[in-house]
Scaffold this active site. Structure first.
Site, short mmCIF file in Angstrom:
data_model
loop_
_atom_site.label_atom_id
_atom_site.label_comp_id
_atom_site.label_asym_id
_atom_site.label_seq_id
_atom_site.Cartn_x
_atom_site.Cartn_y
_atom_site.Cartn_z
N SER A 115 -25.04 -4.22 35.05
CA SER A 115 -25.77 -5.21 35.83
C SER A 115 -25.04 -6.55 35.78
O SER A 115 -23.88 -6.63 36.15
CB SER A 115 -27.22 -5.30 35.31
OG SER A 115 -28.04 -6.00 36.22
N ASP A 165 -30.01 2.41 43.61
CA ASP A 165 -29.79 1.12 42.95
C ASP A 165 -29.37 0.08 43.99
O ASP A 165 -28.25 0.10 44.49
CB ASP A 165 -28.71 1.27 41.88
CG ASP A 165 -28.55 0.02 41.03
OD1 ASP A 165 -29.21 -0.99 41.35
OD2 ASP A 165 -27.77 0.05 40.06
N HIS A 176 -31.67 1.57 39.13
CA HIS A 176 -30.88 0.68 38.28
C HIS A 176 -31.04 0.97 36.79
O HIS A 176 -30.20 0.57 35.98
CB HIS A 176 -31.31 -0.77 38.57
CG HIS A 176 -30.35 -1.79 38.06
ND1 HIS A 176 -29.02 -1.84 38.45
CD2 HIS A 176 -30.51 -2.83 37.18
CE1 HIS A 176 -28.41 -2.86 37.85
NE2 HIS A 176 -29.30 -3.47 37.07
#
Length: 294
Positions: A118, A184, A198
């Site tokens: 991320s 995602d 995600h």
């Protein structure tokens, strides 16, 4: 530069990560030991996660350690804020590159695997010298690029601009892999590599696959070679002899050819072989040469 809408996606995903982090957080591996390891994994956690390797970094490091069971593997969790504003990615990149520089200087045989999840993937992007448009940081020095064996990132926001590390960096692209799950939205239009959203990278096999990818590149890279110092040449003793031409010939410092004498090796002319003229010869590698005086 990230558009307003993708930023909302990042913030939403960050909130989910923070809310579920306590349940999913894997134990971080110990930081690099005092002794040098064969491989050092440098990983940046995602937004809002508790300091450490994080929900993706922990499983990734454990899998990589298993893949490289014949080598010593250490890990380092990048020390950065991982704030929801994403502005902490730049300082995180600076921290990542600083760690690489420090370990590389102390451990000339250590290879590095860099990675992030991320916002941690953005940290990695910037550390590789990729412009993300959100914040800036200090990249890994170009001279250490060869020490980085592999780069593996998960849910990389770079995909929001349609890019991956492979397409954005000619230096690190060939040894990188971006994982972007089918649902995602944080990694946008990057090529999809697995199912789920995600939060699924640790459970859908991505971390295991990424570890295999990195291990293969580590093995292919071998051990960094330390340049062999150029030996200092042993000085040749300098000898200078002042004598008559005929005595130089008699002592084999000169040779006689058709009545004339020449310094052995250099073939400098000394005049008539029978001459009593005094001349100076200096010893050099491979023979003698005529000099003005000793």
């Amino acid at each position: 530069m990230l558009r307003a809408r993708p930023s909302h996606r990042l913030a939403s995903a960050a909130a989910v990560v923070a809310a579920t982090g306590a349940a999913l957080l894997a134990g971080s591996s110990p930081a690099a030991a005092a002794t040098c390891s064969d491989v050092d994994v440098v990983f940046a956690r995602g937004t809002g996660e508790t300091p450490g390797l994080g929900v993706v970094g922990g499983p990734f490091v454990r899998s990589l350690t298993g893949e490289l069971s014949d080598r010593t593997v250490t890990s380092h969790a990048v020390d950065y804020a991982a704030s929801s504003s994403q502005a902490s990615a730049g300082p995180g990149a600076t921290a990542m590159s600083a760690h690489v520089r420090e370990v590389a200087a102390a451990c000339p045989s250590t290879r590095f695997v860099l990675g992030g999840y991320s916002q941690g993937a953005t940290v990695t992007d910037i550390a590789l010298g990729i412009r993300t448009g959100t914040t800036t940081g200090t990249p890994v020095p170009a001279e250490l690029a060869g020490r980085v064996a592999a780069v593996v990132v998960f849910g990389n926001p770079l995909g929001l601009s349609g890019r991956t590390i492979a397409t954005a960096s000619s230096t690190y692209g060939p040894k990188s892999k971006d994982y972007c799950n089918s649902s995602d939205s944080v990694c946008g239009s990057a090529p999809k590599t697995g199912t789920g959203g995600h939060l699924s990278y640790a459970s859908n096999g991505s971390t295991t696959d990424g570890a295999r990818f990195a291990a293969g590149l580590v093995r292919a890279a071998g051990t960094p070679t330390t340049p062999t110092p150029t030996p200092t040449p042993t000085p040749v003793p300098t000898t200078c002899v002042r004598d008559s031409t005929r005595d130089h010939v008699a002592a084999d410092r000169a040779v006689s050819l058709y009545g004339r004498a020449y310094a052995r090796g250099s073939r400098d002319s000394l005049g008539a072989t029978s001459s009593y003229n005094v001349v100076s010869l200096q010893q050099v590698e491979g023979g003698w040469r005529l000099v003005t005086a000793c």
